[in-house]
Scaffold this active site. Sequence first.
Site: not given
Ligand code: ARG
Ligand code: GLU
Length: 717
Positions: A85, A221, A652
């Site tokens: 991502h 991921d 991330s």
């Molecule tokens: N939750 C993770 C992070 O903030 C992954 C985000 C990407 N995936 C998604 N389905 N939007 O940010």
């Molecule tokens: N998915 C998040 C990012 O893009 C990290 C997950 C979180 O917020 O812990 O940095």
Amino acid sequence: MTNRILPTLTLLLISLFAHAGGGMWLPLLLENLNEEEMQAMGMEITAEDIYSINEGSLKDAIVHFGGFCTGEVVSDQGLVLTNHHCGFGAIQDHSTLENNYLQDGFWAMDGSEELPNPGLFVTFIVSIDDVTSQILAGVTDQMSEKERARTIQANTTALKLGGELGAFEEVLVKPFYEGNRYYAFRTKTYNDVRLVGAPPSSIGKFGADTDNWEWPRHTGDFSLFRIYTAPDGSPADYDEANVPMRPKRHLEVSTAGIDPGDFSMIFGFPGTTEQYLPAVAMEQRTEIINPIRIGMRDLSLAVIDSAMRADEQIRIDYASKQARIANAWKKWRGESQGVEAVGAVAHRRQMERDFAERLAAKPSAQEKYGALIPELNRLYTDRLELEKTRAYVGELNYNIDLFRLANILDAQFAIADNNGMDAFRQRSERLLTYLQGIYDGYSPAVDKKVARALLPEYYEKLPSQYQAAYALDQREFAGGYDELIDDLFDRSYLTRGDRVLDMLAADPEAFVETIRADRAFQFVRQLNRLNESRVVDVYNEYADRINGLQRTYMDGLLRFFPERRLYPDANGTLRVSYGKFEGFTGLEGNTYDYMTYLDGVMEKYVPGDYEFDVPERLIELHEERDYGPYATEVGKMPVCLLGSNHTTGGNSGSPALNGKGQLVGLNFDRTWQSTMSDVYYDPTICRNIMVDIRYILFLIDKFGQAPHLVEEMTLIN
Ligand code: ARG
Ligand code: GLU
């Protein structure tokens, strides 16, 4: 009875101590603050191995990836690992209908196939220094916030002028502990970063929104990039003649696996946390502001989701927009739930009572700290209506593309006003590309429905003194919401991308004039201008006063609670978090294991589903248990891992390291209610989610059939 309760109590106390309560620590302070505890928890290396300015240390293998994620160098050829991502934009940019790397994955078989990414960069941290005394020189308690900011700005400029910098080097000075301390980061940036590999989205994004922020998780991921340098090894912009980087340090990769309870460490660039919000502010955020934003996104997501279900093209065009809106929407829900479930607001109130108690024992400190908490309570309370308005207007501007476009253009036109038409004309090429990106896949019909869903909220939920008279008049004039929105969308150029782009390309000056007179542009501009003068400006005045008090409060906390190790809020700088690989017991009482397996991917598999499809080849490899050397001792393929490391957005792609400092996983998410850790870390339920490095190696080697990339790495068993 007692003899049954006592051991439990002791165990509880031990485990509370061992959890230590989170934290995102500055690498250069580990030796003093954390090393002992880290080693007691199982770390076998030293603080000096993690951060050293003399020797190569682990920090020399960590990069800020594009300024929004973390990555790590995993070979002596500058190979970089980060999340799928995080690489998504780059993978998407290289994808076409014929070569759909998002859908099919991508593996460069040699250097000539590695793909350049204009605009993408990685930044290393060369050194970190405490510069508090230089930056705060001449600053006094009596100064106004504005005077203080000016002095700090001047000191920062002087400090930057004082040092010598090489090409692509920079010094960033950042406030810590609400501006009680300052650290300078010397950085080195590389602008030639090429795409090397990525699994298909059905692996890299497996589970998509349904599984996002959830455990058990089964997402691979990750993606691979490579840093290129000038032939002499120095940082350089993209050039065909550039060569793979020879890094100072790369991470060793452990294929030995991990056991529950093993030490874990996350090294990366967490973005923002607010650990020291007073109870009143935490309560507002989680009980009032999050619900407003969630409610607005419920409405826009309902429109977008149903449009995506009804139309295949919309599904493609709106996929990443939908993911972006849904990611924060789901995060806020988890945060509010978590804070409520553990009673975080009450804990925070208790902390404020503790503060008052310690203060009472120090009469001489009364004058400086005595009025703090009541004053913060009053200011946050007085500011609440403004905060709500910001949330409503912010969501309008974020969710409705017509609003987003109008705001972008409004800001660009300000350049024409301030610096002249020539300056605008010079930037018009860039603006054109940018607008193309927004119009690519833009659906006025969907956008109009989003506006129809959201705009009435503005009129009906907002205190009337914060509504734009202009907007009210427009509604009166139109006769109702349907008419108003028809009018805005149907009579605007901004909903017609082709016309807008042609006009801008042909004659920037005429473009500015025409858009300025545009129906929708006018509406959005008036609404936001009024919001700026009645809301944003006043809000910022409150913010100045609140920030000043928060700084004094933080100073008081550091002073009165020397026995509590208080860590600075995340601010996009390099940090270390540590904990253990471990499962947890959820708020609803279910217990979760610390590891998932490929078998679980197959259990979730829904053929043809856009979230849970699985590639043919992965199914075959699973059926044949063809895992190469990467399976566990009992022949299973691990997929994701859970740990008690304190992380946030920006982490991330951060490496998950074992006690020897070797790479065992890749951070990419948190469990749902863990997202409360942005304001309150609860060691019993806050968990970060990682991909097991063995799954990554298996996917590169066996699935992607690119073993040469694994061979580049330093594998340790
Ligand atoms: N939750 C993770 C992070 O903030 C992954 C985000 C990407 N995936 C998604 N389905 N939007 O940010
Ligand atoms: N998915 C998040 C990012 O893009 C990290 C997950 C979180 O917020 O812990 O940095």
